[in-house]
Enzyme design. Sequence first.
Site, PDB file in Angstrom:
ATOM      1  N   GLU A 165       1.629   0.050  -4.848  1.00 16.80           N
ATOM      2  CA  GLU A 165       0.726   1.169  -5.141  1.00 16.80           C
ATOM      3  C   GLU A 165       1.561   2.431  -4.985  1.00 16.80           C
ATOM      4  O   GLU A 165       2.103   2.689  -3.912  1.00 16.80           O
ATOM      5  CB  GLU A 165      -0.454   1.213  -4.173  1.00 16.80           C
ATOM      6  CG  GLU A 165      -1.381   2.390  -4.472  1.00 16.80           C
ATOM      7  CD  GLU A 165      -2.297   2.753  -3.316  1.00 16.80           C
ATOM      8  OE1 GLU A 165      -3.340   3.393  -3.575  1.00 16.80           O
ATOM      9  OE2 GLU A 165      -1.976   2.430  -2.160  1.00 16.80           O
ATOM     10  N   ASP A 167       0.818  -1.208   0.000  1.00 12.23           N
ATOM     11  CA  ASP A 167       0.000   0.000   0.000  1.00 12.23           C
ATOM     12  C   ASP A 167       0.860   1.269   0.000  1.00 12.23           C
ATOM     13  O   ASP A 167       1.836   1.370   0.751  1.00 12.23           O
ATOM     14  CB  ASP A 167      -0.904  -0.016   1.239  1.00 12.23           C
ATOM     15  CG  ASP A 167      -1.837   1.168   1.313  1.00 12.23           C
ATOM     16  OD1 ASP A 167      -2.702   1.304   0.438  1.00 12.23           O
ATOM     17  OD2 ASP A 167      -1.676   1.983   2.260  1.00 12.23           O
ATOM     18  N   GLY A 192     -14.828   3.133  -2.789  1.00 14.39           N
ATOM     19  CA  GLY A 192     -15.036   3.395  -1.369  1.00 14.39           C
ATOM     20  C   GLY A 192     -14.682   4.793  -0.928  1.00 14.39           C
ATOM     21  O   GLY A 192     -15.203   5.281   0.085  1.00 14.39           O
ATOM     22  N   ASN A 193     -13.805   5.467  -1.656  1.00 17.28           N
ATOM     23  CA  ASN A 193     -13.443   6.830  -1.279  1.00 17.28           C
ATOM     24  C   ASN A 193     -14.348   7.873  -1.920  1.00 17.28           C
ATOM     25  O   ASN A 193     -14.080   9.072  -1.827  1.00 17.28           O
ATOM     26  CB  ASN A 193     -11.982   7.105  -1.627  1.00 17.28           C
ATOM     27  CG  ASN A 193     -11.037   6.467  -0.622  1.00 17.28           C
ATOM     28  OD1 ASN A 193     -11.369   6.351   0.554  1.00 17.28           O
ATOM     29  ND2 ASN A 193      -9.877   6.028  -1.069  1.00 17.28           N
ATOM     30  N   ASP A 241     -10.341   1.752  -3.679  1.00 19.20           N
ATOM     31  CA  ASP A 241     -10.137   3.182  -3.454  1.00 19.20           C
ATOM     32  C   ASP A 241     -11.133   4.022  -4.256  1.00 19.20           C
ATOM     33  O   ASP A 241     -11.736   4.964  -3.729  1.00 19.20           O
ATOM     34  CB  ASP A 241      -8.718   3.579  -3.865  1.00 19.20           C
ATOM     35  CG  ASP A 241      -7.724   3.440  -2.728  1.00 19.20           C
ATOM     36  OD1 ASP A 241      -8.141   3.596  -1.562  1.00 19.20           O
ATOM     37  OD2 ASP A 241      -6.551   3.172  -2.999  1.00 19.20           O
ATOM     38  N   VAL A 294       3.314   3.140  -1.462  1.00 21.28           N
ATOM     39  CA  VAL A 294       4.764   3.132  -1.231  1.00 21.28           C
ATOM     40  C   VAL A 294       5.359   4.536  -1.247  1.00 21.28           C
ATOM     41  O   VAL A 294       6.475   4.750  -0.745  1.00 21.28           O
ATOM     42  CB  VAL A 294       5.489   2.239  -2.255  1.00 21.28           C
ATOM     43  CG1 VAL A 294       4.988   0.803  -2.156  1.00 21.28           C
ATOM     44  CG2 VAL A 294       5.346   2.768  -3.676  1.00 21.28           C
ATOM     45  N   ASP A 349      -3.541   6.268 -13.423  1.00 23.39           N
ATOM     46  CA  ASP A 349      -3.838   7.128 -14.570  1.00 23.39           C
ATOM     47  C   ASP A 349      -4.780   6.456 -15.556  1.00 23.39           C
ATOM     48  O   ASP A 349      -5.634   7.121 -16.161  1.00 23.39           O
ATOM     49  CB  ASP A 349      -2.549   7.538 -15.282  1.00 23.39           C
ATOM     50  CG  ASP A 349      -1.846   8.698 -14.595  1.00 23.39           C
ATOM     51  OD1 ASP A 349      -2.164   8.956 -13.420  1.00 23.39           O
ATOM     52  OD2 ASP A 349      -0.968   9.331 -15.218  1.00 23.39           O
ATOM     53  N   VAL A 350      -4.632   5.144 -15.736  1.00 25.89           N
ATOM     54  CA  VAL A 350      -5.540   4.430 -16.636  1.00 25.89           C
ATOM     55  C   VAL A 350      -6.960   4.501 -16.091  1.00 25.89           C
ATOM     56  O   VAL A 350      -7.916   4.785 -16.821  1.00 25.89           O
ATOM     57  CB  VAL A 350      -5.102   2.967 -16.817  1.00 25.89           C
ATOM     58  CG1 VAL A 350      -6.129   2.193 -17.654  1.00 25.89           C
ATOM     59  CG2 VAL A 350      -3.732   2.896 -17.486  1.00 25.89           C
TER      60      VAL A 350
END
Length: 572
Positions: free
Chosen positions: A283, A246, A382-383, A379, A248, A309-310
């Site tokens: 990540e 997670d 859920g975010n 992410d 990095v 980005d994708v």
Amino acid sequence: MATFRLWAPLATDTVTVHLGPVTVPMERHNRGWWTAEVSDAGQGTRYAFSVDEGPARPDPRSRWQPDGVHAPSAVYEHSLFAWTDDAWRGVGLAGAVAYEVHVGTFTASGTFDAAIERLDHLVSLGVTLVELMPVAAFDGVHGWGYDGVALFAPHEPYGGPDGLKRLVDACHARGLGVCLDVVYNHLGPSGNYLAEFGPYFTDKHSTPWGSAVNLDDAGSDEVRRFVIDNALGWYRDFHVDALRVDAVHALHDERAVHILEVLSEEIDATAAALGRPLWLIAESDRNDPRTVTPREAGGYGVHGQWDDDVHHALHALVTGERDGYYCDFGSLACLAKVLSSAFFHDGTWSAYRDRTHGRPVDRERTAGWRFVASVQNHDQIGNRAAGDRLSVDELAIGAALILTSPYTPMLFMGEEWGAATPWQFFTDFPDPELAASVRTGRRREFEPYGWKPSEVPDPGDPATFERSKLDWSEPARAPHDALLRWYRDLIQLRRTEPDLADPRLDRVDVSYDEAAGWLVVARGRFRVVLNVAEDAQDVPLTGSVVLAWRPDDTKAGNGVVSVPGRSVAVVR
């Protein structure tokens, strides 16, 4: 006879291990290590450590926390588990199709054993790698897992260490690899007692969670060893095939050899010893291809990394959203760039960051499979304030582009049938003050975007967690069944047609007409045709239609492919 070991350099006088009513003094060794040998301390024996007669705390390296993260640890003997995967020889990252799972909401029961009952669905879908969100023990019963505090101990409400082993064993029996999400950039706010033992944290760097994990300050050698041993233990003792690390970019390390490079080296050595491939996936928010550049070429040697980005390019295009970091994305030109070059920001201006960002990927030397790409992930759902997912039509478009891309595709659980259930941010902190603080912080986060506090789900409300569980009756009903067939067909096409799994970025060619609203991705003898306009249009292209999201309205002939509005097709 059991040997108890503890790194406690902060101890000035005594360290003891408590086994029920029995207290055993520990012997001091070099560099802050203490040991004690105890007879009759077998599987399940509860124990805790006390430094300088302070409170008894769980073992920082506890393998088992059967009574929660504040309670004593339990002795766990890995050798007692009966594995059946002796014939397992691993799974490749190149050519993989990954599937992200949150154990607690994947099934109604939310356990490792319950997840086993759904593995055949993943096999029939065409998945090869199951990615588990963090399972390290955290305070409370349910949560995302990123607040883990007992990093060596699988969460007991999920099934504990034996439960995780049963799940991994069952995956391997079905030909599925297992990737485990691990968090080394911070620990949770409740049950984190590491600072009482040694300099696990440092104020040399600041993070969104407070003091940084100590990777480069005084005393950091043993902290780095703590991280490395944790990683290797998942591979060796739990037989996982990959780790996803997670955030990095929040691993602050100014030493000459970065912790990621050390992890990469140690994992490669462990793979050689175990005789099967092991993978390390990061990540990262840096858009720096050096993360996945081999060590021999001056990189960190991480095998793969998530490519946000994708996702952002696809999401902004199909939804029209431009809030937050989506402000940099949304055009066909942007999508064309990420589909062939991995990063949109590769030294370009980012309005969201108000600066230039990223570094170019060498398209001739960097394989596309090193980048994990997704239409959705934990992410990006859920975010969101309400944890809402993309629509069926939006997912169909995204799936066609991701599953025919040079990247390693990853699905988020339920995506393949367009799950109508949200996936929201939920916690279960027993401390009412902490729960209230999390609730207030969550609601303040979305105030600038016009959300009223009452509209943002309370993370601590059990209903928020319950709403986030998958509804496994959906895949059999319309329109979910059609999307599920679409995903299966695309994955099968990718597996049978080498052109669609070709990881060479320099073989990807993308053409588009921004004004008209169409884009064509060339993948060998295949073309993926996207129409984002509202109305049907003819795209200049010869060939026959292999797959189409709306097959009855998609035609090919006379040098054009007619694609209905907001749809996609694969042409050969």
